[in-house]
Design an enzyme around this catalytic site. Structure first.
Site, mmCIF file in Angstrom:
data_model
loop_
_atom_site.group_PDB
_atom_site.id
_atom_site.type_symbol
_atom_site.label_atom_id
_atom_site.label_comp_id
_atom_site.label_asym_id
_atom_site.label_seq_id
_atom_site.Cartn_x
_atom_site.Cartn_y
_atom_site.Cartn_z
ATOM 1 N N TYR A 28 61.294 13.550 64.116
ATOM 2 C CA TYR A 28 59.927 13.933 63.744
ATOM 3 C C TYR A 28 58.935 13.465 64.807
ATOM 4 C CZ TYR A 28 55.595 14.428 61.213
ATOM 5 O OH TYR A 28 54.324 14.802 60.849
ATOM 6 N N TRP A 53 54.905 14.527 67.073
ATOM 7 C CA TRP A 53 53.979 15.516 67.634
ATOM 8 C C TRP A 53 54.243 15.864 69.084
ATOM 9 C CZ3 TRP A 53 48.533 17.107 66.306
ATOM 10 C CH2 TRP A 53 48.361 17.216 64.918
HETATM 11 N N1 LIG Z 1 50.639 3.840 57.866
HETATM 12 C C1 LIG Z 1 50.581 5.132 58.161
HETATM 13 N N2 LIG Z 1 51.569 5.691 58.886
HETATM 14 C C2 LIG Z 1 51.499 6.984 59.217
HETATM 15 C C3 LIG Z 1 50.417 7.783 58.799
HETATM 16 C C4 LIG Z 1 49.401 7.185 58.006
HETATM 17 O O1 LIG Z 1 48.424 7.843 57.582
HETATM 18 N N3 LIG Z 1 49.511 5.848 57.729
HETATM 19 N N4 LIG Z 1 50.364 9.103 59.148
HETATM 20 C C5 LIG Z 1 51.622 9.771 59.414
HETATM 21 C C6 LIG Z 1 51.419 11.085 60.029
HETATM 22 S S1 LIG Z 1 50.406 12.160 59.151
HETATM 23 C C7 LIG Z 1 52.034 11.479 61.166
HETATM 24 S S2 LIG Z 1 51.880 13.113 61.681
HETATM 25 C C8 LIG Z 1 52.881 10.557 61.941
HETATM 26 C C9 LIG Z 1 52.768 10.735 63.467
HETATM 27 O O2 LIG Z 1 53.850 10.162 64.099
HETATM 28 P P1 LIG Z 1 54.370 10.680 65.519
HETATM 29 O O3 LIG Z 1 54.121 12.131 65.679
HETATM 30 O O4 LIG Z 1 55.769 10.209 65.677
HETATM 31 O O5 LIG Z 1 53.413 9.881 66.511
HETATM 32 P P2 LIG Z 1 53.069 10.075 68.046
HETATM 33 O O6 LIG Z 1 52.443 8.807 68.500
HETATM 34 O O7 LIG Z 1 52.264 11.320 68.232
HETATM 35 O O8 LIG Z 1 54.493 10.216 68.738
HETATM 36 C C10 LIG Z 1 54.798 11.184 69.663
HETATM 37 C C11 LIG Z 1 55.656 10.576 70.758
HETATM 38 O O9 LIG Z 1 56.100 11.635 71.614
HETATM 39 C C12 LIG Z 1 55.999 11.213 72.970
HETATM 40 N N5 LIG Z 1 55.867 12.429 73.793
HETATM 41 C C13 LIG Z 1 54.748 13.094 74.144
HETATM 42 N N6 LIG Z 1 55.058 14.180 74.885
HETATM 43 C C14 LIG Z 1 56.402 14.204 75.005
HETATM 44 C C15 LIG Z 1 57.316 15.101 75.637
HETATM 45 O O10 LIG Z 1 56.944 16.093 76.246
HETATM 46 N N7 LIG Z 1 58.645 14.813 75.512
HETATM 47 C C16 LIG Z 1 59.099 13.715 74.841
HETATM 48 N N8 LIG Z 1 60.414 13.525 74.766
HETATM 49 N N9 LIG Z 1 58.243 12.858 74.251
HETATM 50 C C17 LIG Z 1 56.926 13.106 74.314
HETATM 51 C C18 LIG Z 1 54.785 10.320 72.989
HETATM 52 O O11 LIG Z 1 54.812 9.454 74.116
HETATM 53 C C19 LIG Z 1 54.896 9.603 71.642
HETATM 54 O O12 LIG Z 1 55.617 8.401 71.763
HETATM 55 O O13 LIG Z 1 52.572 9.199 61.595
HETATM 56 C C20 LIG Z 1 52.658 8.972 60.183
HETATM 57 N N10 LIG Z 1 52.516 7.538 59.939
HETATM 58 N N1 LIG Z 2 41.659 11.562 66.233
HETATM 59 C C1 LIG Z 2 42.748 11.852 65.533
HETATM 60 N N2 LIG Z 2 42.743 12.912 64.681
HETATM 61 C C2 LIG Z 2 43.845 13.184 63.938
HETATM 62 C C3 LIG Z 2 45.043 12.436 64.072
HETATM 63 C C4 LIG Z 2 45.025 11.323 64.975
HETATM 64 O O1 LIG Z 2 46.024 10.597 65.117
HETATM 65 N N3 LIG Z 2 43.873 11.070 65.679
HETATM 66 N N4 LIG Z 2 46.157 12.781 63.342
HETATM 67 C C5 LIG Z 2 46.225 14.137 62.791
HETATM 68 C C6 LIG Z 2 47.251 14.217 61.737
HETATM 69 S S1 LIG Z 2 48.892 14.180 62.205
HETATM 70 C C7 LIG Z 2 46.954 14.390 60.428
HETATM 71 S S2 LIG Z 2 48.198 14.556 59.285
HETATM 72 C C8 LIG Z 2 45.541 14.441 59.961
HETATM 73 C C9 LIG Z 2 45.363 13.591 58.711
HETATM 74 O O2 LIG Z 2 44.173 13.846 58.082
HETATM 75 P P1 LIG Z 2 43.787 12.900 56.828
HETATM 76 O O3 LIG Z 2 44.961 12.711 55.989
HETATM 77 O O4 LIG Z 2 42.548 13.422 56.194
HETATM 78 O O5 LIG Z 2 43.392 11.575 57.642
HETATM 79 P P2 LIG Z 2 43.249 10.026 57.416
HETATM 80 O O6 LIG Z 2 42.379 9.592 58.560
HETATM 81 O O7 LIG Z 2 44.559 9.396 57.293
HETATM 82 O O8 LIG Z 2 42.479 9.849 56.058
HETATM 83 C C10 LIG Z 2 41.153 10.300 55.877
HETATM 84 C C11 LIG Z 2 40.438 9.410 54.882
HETATM 85 O O9 LIG Z 2 41.026 9.499 53.601
HETATM 86 C C12 LIG Z 2 40.568 8.391 52.853
HETATM 87 N N5 LIG Z 2 41.550 8.018 51.843
HETATM 88 C C13 LIG Z 2 42.704 7.341 52.001
HETATM 89 N N6 LIG Z 2 43.328 7.186 50.812
HETATM 90 C C14 LIG Z 2 42.554 7.800 49.902
HETATM 91 C C15 LIG Z 2 42.642 7.993 48.493
HETATM 92 O O10 LIG Z 2 43.598 7.584 47.830
HETATM 93 N N7 LIG Z 2 41.642 8.703 47.913
HETATM 94 C C16 LIG Z 2 40.576 9.185 48.586
HETATM 95 N N8 LIG Z 2 39.667 9.873 47.934
HETATM 96 N N9 LIG Z 2 40.447 8.982 49.903
HETATM 97 C C17 LIG Z 2 41.421 8.324 50.543
HETATM 98 C C18 LIG Z 2 40.367 7.271 53.834
HETATM 99 O O11 LIG Z 2 39.099 6.671 53.619
HETATM 100 C C19 LIG Z 2 40.515 7.942 55.186
HETATM 101 O O12 LIG Z 2 39.514 7.553 56.101
HETATM 102 O O13 LIG Z 2 44.665 13.964 60.976
HETATM 103 C C20 LIG Z 2 44.890 14.594 62.223
HETATM 104 N N10 LIG Z 2 43.799 14.246 63.083
HETATM 105 MO MO LIG Z 3 50.207 14.136 60.391
#
Ligand SMILES: Nc1nc2c(c(=O)[nH]1)N[C@H]1C(S)=C(S)[C@@H](COP(=O)(O)OP(=O)(O)OC[C@H]3O[C@@H](n4cnc5c(=O)[nH]c(N)nc54)[C@H](O)[C@@H]3O)O[C@H]1N2
Ligand SMILES: Nc1nc2c(c(=O)[nH]1)N[C@H]1C(S)=C(S)[C@@H](COP(=O)(O)OP(=O)(O)OC[C@H]3O[C@@H](n4cnc5c(=O)[nH]c(N)nc54)[C@H](O)[C@@H]3O)O[C@H]1N2
Ligand SMILES: [Mo]
Length: 776
Positions: A118, A120
Site C-alpha cells: 500500500y 501513494w
Molecule cells: N495515525 C494515522 N495513520 C495514518 C493515517 C491517519 O490519519 N492517522 N492516514 C492513513 C492514510 S489515509 C494513508 S493514505 C496512509 C499513507 O501512507 P503511505 O502512502 O504509505 O505514505 P507515504 O509517505 O506517501 O509513502 C510513500 C512512499 O513511497 C516512496 N516513493 C515515492 N515515489 C516512489 C517511487 O517512484 N518508487 C518507489 N518505489 N517508492 C516511491 C516515498 O519515498 C514514500 O516512502 O497513511 C495512513 N496512516
Molecule cells: N497536505 C496534505 N494533504 C493531504 C494528505 C497529506 O498527507 N498532506 N493526505 C491525503 C490523504 S491520503 C487523505 S486520505 C486525505 C484525508 O482527509 P481527512 O480524512 O479529512 O484528513 P485528516 O487531516 O486526517 O482529518 C481532518 C480532520 O478531521 C477531524 N477529525 C478527526 N477525527 C474526527 C472525528 O471523530 N469526528 C469529527 N467530526 N472530526 C474528526 C480532525 O480535527 C482533523 O483535523 O487527506 C489528503 N490530503
Molecule cells: Mo489516505
C-alpha cells in the site's frame, strides 16, 4: 534523457501540484508553480535541492545478517532495523532478489509473497510503483494482495449496501463545487473541509480549486457549520460556526439531529417512502423503542459534550434550508467507522434533499482536490496489471494481524477468511512505518517474514527495517506523463536531471528481475520508458476523443508540457433521476432504494455493525466508559506541510518542527495543567508506546484533544523502560491497531487516548535524516 536539451518549457507533476522545472545557472534544478494554478501548494518547492540529501539511498544494500543467514539456510528477521547494511552491485542485488522470489515460490507457493504494498508513491501514470510491482508479480504467479485504502476503508465497504454505489465510482459523481456554491444554503461538515488536505490529489493536481470554491460559497452567503474537535478544519474565509464535539461521537450528534427532525415533524415522509427502505427500523431505534434509549439532543450532549440546544437549533435550520451534509474521510477512520457514514446518509434521507442541487450528502469534499472538481473525467490509461492467480488477500490495515497470526481466521464483509502465511514481503511506493497503526505491534510482526525487499528513494524507517533495499528514482529523474481523474491537467513530466547515485526506475528494477525469471518479454512488451509513456498517453488520448475532448498528439503534448482540460459536461446529479422516478431509475441495492436498514448486513450477524446505523461505544474515547489513565484524545491528522511521510527531511517540513520534533497542539488548559509551555519537548504516551514531540499551545482545538500530524519519520531510540521510543513525533507509536468492525476491518487511528508530559532530560538528536551507520 529524452526530455533533456529539447526546446520549450518543462513541467513535472506531484501529488500536490503541477510545476515548471528550471535549470539554474549553477546547474541546479529549481521548481516554480504552474501559471494555471492560482493557489499552488508550497510543498516540495525545494524538492530538487533535497534530492541528494544524506538520507537518499544511493546504492543497493543488503542487511548483513540476511546475507549470512540465507547462505546458511537460516531465515531470522530479528536483526531487521538493528544490523548494518552491506552495499552490493545492481547485478548482485537483482540476482539475490530473483533467487529469493524463486525460492519462496517453489517452497511455499505464491500466496507466501505479500505484494499488497500500500502507498501513494509518486505521481506519473507509468512509473506507478504499485502498478509496476503488481504487473511483475502477476507474471510470476501472483501474490497476496491488500484491499481497500487506509483513507476510507469503512466507507468503501459499507457504501454499496447503503446506496449501491462503491465509494471509488462515487468519488467522481459527488456534488460539484459550483453546484454547491450556487444552490446550497447550509453546509454541515462533519470533520470539516480542510484546505490543507485539498492541496493534494492522488496522481497530481491541475489547479487547486477548494479555497476558491469555498470563497465562492461565502460570497453567495452559504452558511457553514464545522462539526469537528478542531476549529481550523474549516477555513476562516467562510466564517464557519464551530460545533466542537468530542472525537468519535459524530453518530450520537447525527442521531440526535434525526431525533429532532422526527419529533418535530420535519422529516420528508414522501422522500422516505419513495426512495428509502428501513426508515421505520431507524425511527424506532432513534426514538428509543428498540433499546430503551431515546436519542435526544440531551442524550447526545452527554456523549459529544455539545449543548443540546445547539443541536435542536441546528436540526431546525437544516430542515428549513437547502442543506448539504459533508462527511470527511477522517470521521470513518475510527472504531466503528462505518456508522458515521451510514448515519450521515440516514440523516440526509430524513431531510429528503438527496438528489437536489446543493442538498443531500457528500463524502470527502475538501479531503482531496478532485472531490467535487468539475474538470472532465478522462479515464487515463495505466500500466496493465494482468491477472493475479492468488486469491488470498487482507484488508489493508490488517497487515500486522496477518504477519502475527498466519492461518488465523477473520471476518470481512460477510465472509470468513484466513490469513495467509507470508514469507516474503515486497514493498514499492509506500511506507508502513508511516501508515500502519501501533508501530510496536508492527515491529513484532515485521520480524517474522523470511525476507523483506523494499524499493525506496529514501533511507526512511521502512528501508532501514528491510533486508534488501533497492534505490529508486524520483519523478524529476525520469520521464512520465501525469494526469489524475477529476483533475484539470495532463502534464508531460520530462526528466530534469540524472538519477542520484545509482538509483533506477522501478520499471528497470522489475525489468531486471523479469529477465532473470524468464518473463521479460511479457513484462516490458518490447517497450522502453519513452515508448510506454507514449503508449499510455495515446491510449488516454483515444479515450478522451471518445468523450469529445481533443488532446494533442504525443509529440505536440511533449513539446507543449501541460494541457488544461475543459470542465466536464454538466450532466444530471447522481441521485437526480432516482429521486424523480425511483422505480424507473433504481439504485443497485437489493431494494433499489437507499437502505437506511440493510437486511444483508443484518444477516451477517455482526454485533459491531448491526442492520441499521447505530451509536456503538468506541474502544476508547473522551468521557467514555473506558477512558482509563489516558485522558487526552489524539487526533493524528494529515500534515499541512508534506504528503504523509514524503519529504519530511525537506525544508518546509523541517521549518515547521518544534525543537526538531513534530508539533503537537494542546489546548491552553491542558498545557497549563501539565506545566507545558509552547516550545517544550513533550513525551506523549499510552499503554501501546511513546514518542517525543514539540508543544504548540492553541485555543483552536477543544480541551481534552491533542493533535499530532502523521508523517514524522520514525526515529527509535532507547526509551524510559528500555523499549524503543520514537524521539521525533510519529503518532503511530500510540494509535490502536484494531479493525473498524467485522464488516470493513478499516483502520481506526482516530480512536486513541494518550497522556502528555513535559520531557525532562537531554533532548535526543534526530538521527533518521542522516544516512544509516556505515552507509555513505
Ligand atoms: N495515525 C494515522 N495513520 C495514518 C493515517 C491517519 O490519519 N492517522 N492516514 C492513513 C492514510 S489515509 C494513508 S493514505 C496512509 C499513507 O501512507 P503511505 O502512502 O504509505 O505514505 P507515504 O509517505 O506517501 O509513502 C510513500 C512512499 O513511497 C516512496 N516513493 C515515492 N515515489 C516512489 C517511487 O517512484 N518508487 C518507489 N518505489 N517508492 C516511491 C516515498 O519515498 C514514500 O516512502 O497513511 C495512513 N496512516
Ligand atoms: N497536505 C496534505 N494533504 C493531504 C494528505 C497529506 O498527507 N498532506 N493526505 C491525503 C490523504 S491520503 C487523505 S486520505 C486525505 C484525508 O482527509 P481527512 O480524512 O479529512 O484528513 P485528516 O487531516 O486526517 O482529518 C481532518 C480532520 O478531521 C477531524 N477529525 C478527526 N477525527 C474526527 C472525528 O471523530 N469526528 C469529527 N467530526 N472530526 C474528526 C480532525 O480535527 C482533523 O483535523 O487527506 C489528503 N490530503
Ligand atoms: Mo489516505
Amino acid at each position: 534523457m529524452d526530455g533533456q536539451g529539447a526546446a520549450g518549457a518543462r513541467y513535472t507533476a506531484f501529488h500536490w501540484g503541477t510545476y515548471r522545472t528550471r535549470l539554474d545557472a549553477d546547474g541546479a534544478i529549481g521548481l516554480e508553480p504552474f501559471d494555471g494554478d492560482p493557489s499552488p501548494s508550497p510543498i516540495g518547492l525545494d524538492l530538487a535541492a533535497s534530492l541528494a540529501a544524506p538520507c537518499r539511498v544511493g546504492r543497493p544494500h543488503v542487511r548483513a545478517g540476511w546475507l549470512d543467514g540465507h547462505a546458511a539456510g537460516a531465515f531470522g528477521g530479528a536483526g531487521r532495523g538493528r544490523e548494518p547494511f552491506v552495499p552490493v552491485s545492481w547485478e548482485v542485488a537483482l540476482d539475490l532478489v530473483a533467487a529469493e522470489l524463486a525460492r519462496v515460490r517453489a517452497d511455499h507457493g505464491n500466496a507466501a509473497i505479500f505484494g499488497g504494498s500500500y502507498g501513494w508513491g509518486s505521481a506519473g501514470r507509468f512509473h506507478h510503483p504499485q502498478g509496476q510491482l503488481h504487473r511483475f508479480l502477476n507474471l510470476i504467479g501472483g501474490y497476496t494482495r491488500s484491499v481497500n485504502a487506509y483513507s476510507h476503508a469503512a466507507a468503501e465497504v459499507i457504501l454499496p449496501y447503503v446506496i449501491g454505489h462503491g465509494l471509488r465510482p462515487f468519488h467522481g459523481t459527488q456534488m460539484p463545487w459550483p453546484v454547491l456554491a450556487e444552490h446550497a444554503e447550509l453546509v454541515v461538515a462533519f470533520g470539516g473541509m480542510n484546505a490543507k488536505n485539498a492541496q493534494v490529489s492522488p496522481g497530481g493536481v491541475g489547479s487547486h480549486i477548494v479555497r476558491r470554491s469555498l470563497a465562492r460559497c461565502a460570497e453567495r452567503g452559504v452558511r457553514f457549520v464545522n462539526v469537528s474537535p478542531i476549529r481550523d478544519d474549516m477555513p476562516a474565509l467562510v466564517a464557519p460556526e464551530w460545533l466542537p464535539l468530542r472525537p468519535n461521537t459524530d453518530v450520537a450528534v447525527m442521531l440526535a439531529l434525526a431525533f429532532v427532525l422526527i419529533e418535530e415533524g420535519l422529516c420528508d415522509h414522501d422522500f422516505l417512502a419513495r426512495c428509502t427502505v428501513g426508515f421505520d427500523v431507524f425511527r424506532r431505534y432513534v426514538g428509543g423503542e428498540t433499546d430503551g434509549v431515546a436519542k435526544t439532543p440531551e442524550w447526545a450532549a452527554g456523549i459529544a459534550d455539545v449543548p443540546a440546544a445547539a443541536l435542536r437549533d441546528l436540526a431546525r435550520r437544516m430542515a428549513r434550508a437547502r442543506t448539504f451534509i459533508a462527511l470527511s474521510w477522517s470521521i470513518q477512520r475510527g472504531d466503528h467507522g462505518e456508522q458515521p457514514i451510514w448515519a450521515g446518509i440516514a440523516l440526509a434521507a430524513v431531510l429528503g434533499q438527496i438528489g437536489l442541487p446543493g442538498g443531500g450528502f457528500g463524502i470527502g469534499h475538501g479531503c482531496c482536490n478532485y472531490i467535487g472538481n468539475p474538470a472532465a473525467r478522462v479515464p487515463w490509461a495505466a500500466l496493465p496489471q494482468g491477472r493475479n492467480a492468488v486469491d488470498a488477500f487482507v484488508p489493508v490495515a490488517r497487515f500486522t494481524d496477518m504477519l502475527l497470526t498466519p492461518g488465523a481466521s477473520f471476518d470481512y464483509d460477510g465472509k470468513r477468511l484466513s490469513y495467509p502465511d507470508v514469507k516474503l514481503v515486497y514493498w514499492a511506493g509506500g511506507n508502513p512505518f508511516h501508515h500502519q497503526q501501533d508501530i510496536n505491534r508492527l515491529l513484532a510482526g515485521w520480524r517474522r517474514p523470511q525476507t523483506i525487499i523494499v524499493n525506496e528513494v529514501w533511507w526512511n524507517a521502512c528501508a532501514r527495517h528491510a533486508d534488501i533495499v533497492l534505490p529508486v528514482t524520483s519523478p524529476l529523474e525520469r520521464n512520465d506523463f501525469g494526469a489524475a481523474a477529476g483533475e484539470g491537467a495532463a502534464v508531460a513530466m520530462r526528466q530534469a536531471m540524472q538519477p542520484v547515485g545509482e538509483a533506477r526506475n522501478d520499471f528497470d528494477i522489475f525489468r531486471g528481475l523479469a529477465a532473470r525469471l524468464g518473463v521479460l518479454e511479457a513484462f516490458a512488451e518490447g517497450r522502453d520508458e519513452m515508448a510506454w509513456v507514449r503508449h499510455l498517453y495515446e491510449q488516454s488520448r483515444a479515450a478522451a476523443q471518445r468523450m469529445g475532448i481533443a488532446l494533442p498528439a504525443f509529440d505536440a503534448f511533449w513539446e507543449q508540457g501541460v494541457v488544461e482540460l475543459p470542465e466536464g459536461a454538466a450532466g444530471p446529479l447522481l441521485f437526480e433521476a432516482f429521486r424523480g422516478e425511483p422505480e424507473a431509475h433504481p439504485l443497485p441495492t437489493p431494494s433499489g432504494r437507499i437502505e437506511i436498514s440493510s437486511a444483508t448486513i443484518g444477516a451477517f450477524g455482526y454485533d459491531d455493525c448491526p442492520h441499521h446505523p447505530a451509536w456503538i461505544e468506541p474502544a476508547e474515547r473522551l468521557g467514555g466508559p473506558s477512558t482509563g489513565s489516558y485522558p487526552l484524545h489524539l487526533i493524528s491528522s494529515q500534515p499541512a506541510v508534506r504528503l504523509h511521510s514524503q519529504h519530511d527531511h525537506a525544508s518546509l517540513s523541517r521549518a515547521a518542527k518544534i525543537a526538531g520534533r513534530e508539533p503537537i497542539t494542546l489546548h491552553p488548559a491542558d498545557a497549563a495543567a501539565r506545566c507545558i509551555e509552547a516550545g517544550d519537548i513533550v513525551r506523549v504516551f499510552n499503554g501501546r508506546g511513546e514518542c517525543l514531540a514539540g508543544a504548540v499551545v492553541s485555543e483552536a482545538l477543544r480541551p481534552g484533544v491533542v493533535q499530532l500530524a502523521t508523517g514524522a519519520w520514525y526515529d527509535p531510540q532507547a526509551g524510559s523502560e528500555g523499549a524503543p521510543r520514537d524521539v521525533h513525533g510519529n503518532p503511530n507509536m500510540l494509535t490502536m491497531d484494531k479493525g473498524t468492525s467485522r464488516l470493513a476491518q478499516g483502520p481506526t487511528a482516530m480512536t486513541t487516548l494518550v497522556e502528555v508530559e513535559r520531557f525532562r532530560g537531554n533532548a535526543p538528536e534526530i538521527r533518521v535524516f542522516a544516512a544509516p551507520e556505515g552507509v555513505d
